[in-house]
Design an enzyme around this catalytic site. Structure first.
Site, PDB file in Angstrom:
ATOM      1  N   HIS A 194      -2.356  -3.870  -9.878  1.00  0.00           N
ATOM      2  CA  HIS A 194      -3.074  -2.871  -8.928  1.00  0.00           C
ATOM      3  C   HIS A 194      -1.837  -2.347  -8.281  1.00  0.00           C
ATOM      4  O   HIS A 194      -1.059  -3.023  -7.563  1.00  0.00           O
ATOM      5  CB  HIS A 194      -3.937  -3.643  -8.104  1.00  0.00           C
ATOM      6  CG  HIS A 194      -5.220  -3.782  -8.838  1.00  0.00           C
ATOM      7  ND1 HIS A 194      -5.429  -4.772 -10.106  1.00  0.00           N
ATOM      8  CD2 HIS A 194      -6.403  -3.719  -8.444  1.00  0.00           C
ATOM      9  CE1 HIS A 194      -6.692  -4.811 -10.414  1.00  0.00           C
ATOM     10  NE2 HIS A 194      -7.254  -4.362  -9.372  1.00  0.00           N
ATOM     11  N   GLU A 197      -3.696   2.191  -5.295  1.00  0.00           N
ATOM     12  CA  GLU A 197      -5.017   2.352  -4.979  1.00  0.00           C
ATOM     13  C   GLU A 197      -5.132   2.765  -3.419  1.00  0.00           C
ATOM     14  O   GLU A 197      -5.409   3.825  -2.940  1.00  0.00           O
ATOM     15  CB  GLU A 197      -5.559   0.890  -5.450  1.00  0.00           C
ATOM     16  CG  GLU A 197      -7.218   0.894  -4.644  1.00  0.00           C
ATOM     17  CD  GLU A 197      -7.781  -0.444  -4.808  1.00  0.00           C
ATOM     18  OE1 GLU A 197      -6.869  -1.438  -5.191  1.00  0.00           O
ATOM     19  OE2 GLU A 197      -9.132  -0.631  -5.056  1.00  0.00           O
TER      20      GLU A 197
HETATM   21  N1  ADE Z   1     -10.149  -7.291  -6.608  1.00  0.00           N
HETATM   22  C1  ADE Z   1     -11.335  -6.999  -6.953  1.00  0.00           C
HETATM   23  N2  ADE Z   1     -11.340  -5.620  -6.914  1.00  0.00           N
HETATM   24  C2  ADE Z   1     -10.244  -5.149  -6.420  1.00  0.00           C
HETATM   25  C3  ADE Z   1      -9.620  -3.886  -6.267  1.00  0.00           C
HETATM   26  N3  ADE Z   1     -10.392  -2.741  -6.388  1.00  0.00           N
HETATM   27  N4  ADE Z   1      -8.223  -3.657  -5.616  1.00  0.00           N
HETATM   28  C4  ADE Z   1      -7.610  -5.007  -5.314  1.00  0.00           C
HETATM   29  N5  ADE Z   1      -8.003  -6.087  -5.777  1.00  0.00           N
HETATM   30  C5  ADE Z   1      -9.378  -6.428  -6.125  1.00  0.00           C
HETATM   31 ZN    ZN Z   2      -9.367  -3.757  -9.560  1.00  0.00          ZN
END
Ligand code: ADE
Ligand code: ZN
Length: 339
Positions: A194, A197
């Site tokens: 990730h 975000e």
């Molecule tokens: N764990 C579950 N959903 C998540 C997200 N959107 N961003 C980071 N960690 C997560």
């Molecule tokens: Zn995620």
């Protein structure tokens, strides 16, 4: 458009299995296992789904996961998700699980993996949904904890297809996990993370340069760095984008502001995914529908998003060819250009 979306074959590449825990199942499992939740009933739990950032969601998500105790719980959770997939014409899934969320409560690794895997195998047999499984490290925990989790997973690695990185992004840059990700790659596991975000474009560069990721989960903040957008377009390094999640966690104020179609038109390999659908208001079909409703996505664009899912997946070349043909044979997808 609704019928078109319902029948379009879809691939889901960014899905936290713990994020598919619907309130009704959460309460049922809580009762089954004698785990008391801090909400009196389903309605007040649902009322708590007002998030103002990633952390406000994660606090609730980890609490909810505390009802998952037995192998059967993990099976039931995963099976319920796969039934939703079948209803939405999702034909392939690559899903995350967070072993540290469960090992911290004393749940054995095999209990978690065994239940999820058994449901996925049954889903492949009974629903025709192919799958891959990605073990994710929690980035708010230490590098040492990630290495310990990898050690615990060692006897089971042939049943895991890749490694991910999730949880609180801000203050936990990808570089914190450079060494454990290098170890995972040495073990032959492809890695994803990730990034971008809530975190800045610099975190996306770090996942590329320091973690050598095969895909970036979210990545929508790449738009703040034109050189990064060019790089992503040139390399077709995929972004697994989660539109409903991004609006619910206030990455974008409203769906009409979402940049996924802009990125698509800039030539990036963006895909559509549901992230934690029980918490964010919808599964794959709802995410595709939101793009049509709020961004005016065309059928042709939705086809390309599905085809990007094939390109970004870890399916074999033979399976990619088969699915590409299936999608291109569907309605308005006929004749859509292949990358
Ligand atoms: N764990 C579950 N959903 C998540 C997200 N959107 N961003 C980071 N960690 C997560
Ligand atoms: Zn995620």
């Amino acid at each position: 458009m609704e019928n078109f979306i319902a029948g379009l074959p879809k691939l889901e590449l960014h899905l936290h299995i713990e994020g598919t825990l619907e309130p009704e199942l959460m309460f049922a499992l809580g009762q089954r296992n004698g785990v008391t939740l801090p909400w009196p009933d389903v309605a007040s739990l649902r009322a708590a789904y007002e998030f103002d950032c990633l952390q406000s969601f994660l606090d609730l998500y980890y609490l909810g996961a505390s009802v998952l105790v037995t192998e059967q719980d993990f099976f039931d959770l995963t099976w319920a998700y796969l039934e939703r997939c079948a209803a939405d014409k999702v034909v392939h899934v690559e899903i995350f699980f967070d072993p540290q969320t469960h090992s911290a409560r004393g749940i054995p690794f095999e209990t978690v993996l065994g239940g999820i895997e058994r449901a996925l195998q049954q889903g492949e047999r009974q629903l025709g949904i192919s799958w891959r499984l990605i073990m994710s490290f929690l980035r708010h925990l230490s590098e040492e904890a990630a290495f310990a989790t990898l050690d615990e997973a060692r006897p089971h690695l042939s049943r895991i297809h890749g490694i991910g990185l999730d949880s609180s992004e801000l203050g936990n840059p990808p570089g914190k996990f450079a060494r454990v990700f290098a170890r995972c790659r040495e073990l032959g596991l492809p890695v994803v993370a990730h990034a971008g975000e809530e975190g800045p474009a610099a975190y996306i560069w770090q996942t590329i340069q320091e973690l050598q990721v095969r895909r970036i989960d979210h990545g929508v903040r790449c738009a703040e760095d034109p050189a990064l957008v060019r790089y992503l377009a040139d390399t077709r390094l995929p972004l697994t984008v989660c539109p409903l999640s991004n609006v619910r966690l206030r990455v974008f104020d409203k769906m009409a502001d979402h940049n996924v179609l802009t990125l698509l038109e800039q030539g990036l390999c963006v895909t559509i995914n549901s992230d934690d659908p029980a918490y964010f208001g919808g599964y794959m079909g709802a995410n595709f529908q939101a793009l049509a409703n709020s961004l005016g996505a065309t059928r042709e664009q939705l086809c390309r998003l599905s085809l990007n899912g094939v390109e970004a997946s870890w399916l074999s070349l033979a399976d990619k060819v088969k699915l590409t043909q299936e999608i291109r044979g569907y309605g308005a997808c006929h004749g859509v250009a292949l990358y």
